[in-house]
Structures are given as C-alpha cells and as structure tokens.
Design an enzyme around this catalytic site. Structure first.
Site, short mmCIF file in Angstrom:
data_model
loop_
_atom_site.label_atom_id
_atom_site.label_comp_id
_atom_site.label_asym_id
_atom_site.label_seq_id
_atom_site.Cartn_x
_atom_site.Cartn_y
_atom_site.Cartn_z
N HIS A 196 0.85 -1.19 0.00
CA HIS A 196 0.00 0.00 0.00
C HIS A 196 0.89 1.24 0.00
CE1 HIS A 196 -3.55 2.29 2.13
NE2 HIS A 196 -3.12 2.91 1.04
N GLU A 255 -2.01 -1.33 -3.58
CA GLU A 255 -3.13 -0.63 -2.96
C GLU A 255 -2.82 0.87 -2.96
OE1 GLU A 255 -4.50 -4.06 0.24
OE2 GLU A 255 -3.29 -2.36 0.94
N HIS A 273 -8.15 -7.96 5.71
CA HIS A 273 -8.07 -6.93 6.75
C HIS A 273 -8.34 -7.55 8.12
CE1 HIS A 273 -7.39 -2.76 7.84
NE2 HIS A 273 -8.23 -2.96 8.82
N GLY A 294 -1.15 -9.38 6.12
CA GLY A 294 0.18 -8.83 6.34
C GLY A 294 0.62 -8.77 7.78
#
Length: 241
Positions: free
Chosen positions: A43, A70, A190, A212
């Site tokens: 991201h 992202e 998430h 992650g």
C-alpha cells in the site's frame, strides 16, 4: 485453490521506525514468493508512512508472481499506478490520522470518480479491485463501475467475538454470493490472523486473501518463510474441508 497475498507494508514500517535501510521490503517480497506467496500486496499511502515510491519501482520488476498495489483514489496515485503497471491495483479509502484502513471505499458516494479511475487503469492494462465493505449496494455499484474484482473488508469480523463474529461472517458469505452473481472475482482481507482466517478461507467463492500484519508479527518468533507457509496451510486446510 484459494490464493494468499502477502502484504509487506509492515516490513517497511519496521524500517521507517528508525529510517534505516533494513529490513528491505524487496527482500521480503522475494522470500515471500519463495515461501509460497501467490502475490505481493503493498500500500503506497499518501503520507508514505511505510512503503515508499522507490519500493514500488524496485519490487515490480523483480516479482515472479503478481504485484497488487493498494492506493487511494487520487490523481497522484493513479499516475504512479499507470507508470508502474502492476498486475493489480486495489483502490482503497485513506485518512491521514488512521492507524490502518478503517472502512471500505464508498463507491456509491463517489461513483463517477471510481468509474473514471477503473476505466483509466483498465486502459493501462491493469486489473482493478475495489476494497469495499460486505454490503450489497456497494458491490452492485462496483459492478456498475466496471471493476472486475472486489476485496471485501473483513475488519468488522476480525474485531468481533462470539455471536457477533458469526453475524459478521454471514455478512461476508452473503456479500460473496452477491459479488459472484454480478460476475466479479471476490477477494477478502483486513485483520485476518492465524486464529480467525479459516472461517473466511472456507467460504467458497473467495479467490484470494491478503494478509500482512499477523504474518509479520508471527515471523518475529517463527521466521518469515515459516510464518507464510503456516498461514497458507491453514487456508488450504479450511478450503479442503
């Protein structure tokens, strides 16, 4: 077969805490692929709090799998995405004060901007994903915007316990059905970790999970490759049941 995307943001977080050259997100990405990652997710935030522009440009040509970039729905980020040309771009909402992404993209509320971004990225040869809450109206809007992929925000499920967690899981199941009905590829992610991933991985129709923080944290104790292999094994085991 369900796929595992390894988010390397928090490898970069460790580096940025001391402004050192290590740990190197590129090395983390390459070794994640060696351990069985199906894609690498990162991201690039507007505030550059972890991943930096140089990381994106360095990692892209070195991957043997796919890069899932992202980014926010801004002209700057869309320009970078079109220049880098990752396999996938996942458009996400962003607030500067948040610790992590707090909710899904409001496709309904900014439909024209989303549709324009999808068209721009698609023209550049990039597959587009929209990170959205498990909400039927948002999913239908994503389909109308011509996005081929959605990623369902699993944060509410990850934070819930007991009966509430089961209700959130049912929301995700229902959202997967809506996404598939509209011909979308459905991913999710998430807040997923080793203790809650299997219930989501078991849902038929989910193609990919992006994880992650939990893996980076577990790597402190078990090592990077083992932490990745163990997560992927849990996902495959759940889907095989």
């Amino acid at each position: 077969m369900i796929e595992l995307g390894i988010n390397i943001d928090h490898v970069a977080t460790l580096r940025q805490q001391r402004h050192t050259a290590y740990p190197d997100p590129l090395a983390a990405a390459v070794r994640a692929e060696d351990a069985g990652a199906d894609l690498i997710t990162l991201h690039l935030r507007e505030d550059r709090r972890h991943i930096q522009d140089a990381d994106v440009y360095a990692i892209r040509p070195r991957l043997r799998t796919r890069m899932n970039l992202e980014c926010a729905l801004t002209p700057e980020m869309l320009e970078i995405a079109c220049a880098v040309k990752p396999s996938d771009v996942c458009l996400v909402p962003e607030k500067r004060a948040e610790l992590t992404t707090e909710g899904g993209l409001d496709v309904l509320g900014q439909f024209d901007a989303v549709a324009d971004a999808v068209a721009l990225l698609t023209e550049a040869g990039i597959r587009v994903s929209l990170f959205i809450d498990p909400d039927a109206a948002q999913i239908e809007a994503a389909a109308r915007a011509q996005a081929p992929v959605i990623e369902l925000h699993t944060g509410a499920y990850a934070e819930a316990e007991g009966e509430l967690a089961e209700r959130e899981l049912e929301r995700i199941r229902a959202a997967v059905d809506v996404g598939l009905l509209h011909g979308l590829r459905v991913n999710a992610g998430h807040g997923l970790h080793y203790g809650n991933v299997q219930a989501v991985a078991a849902i038929d129709g989910i193609s990919e999970l992006n994880i992650g923080h939990a893996i980076v944290a577990q790597a402190v104790f078990d090592g990077w490759e083992k932490a990745i292999r163990d997560m992927k094994a849990l996902m495959i085991q759940a889907r095989a049941r």
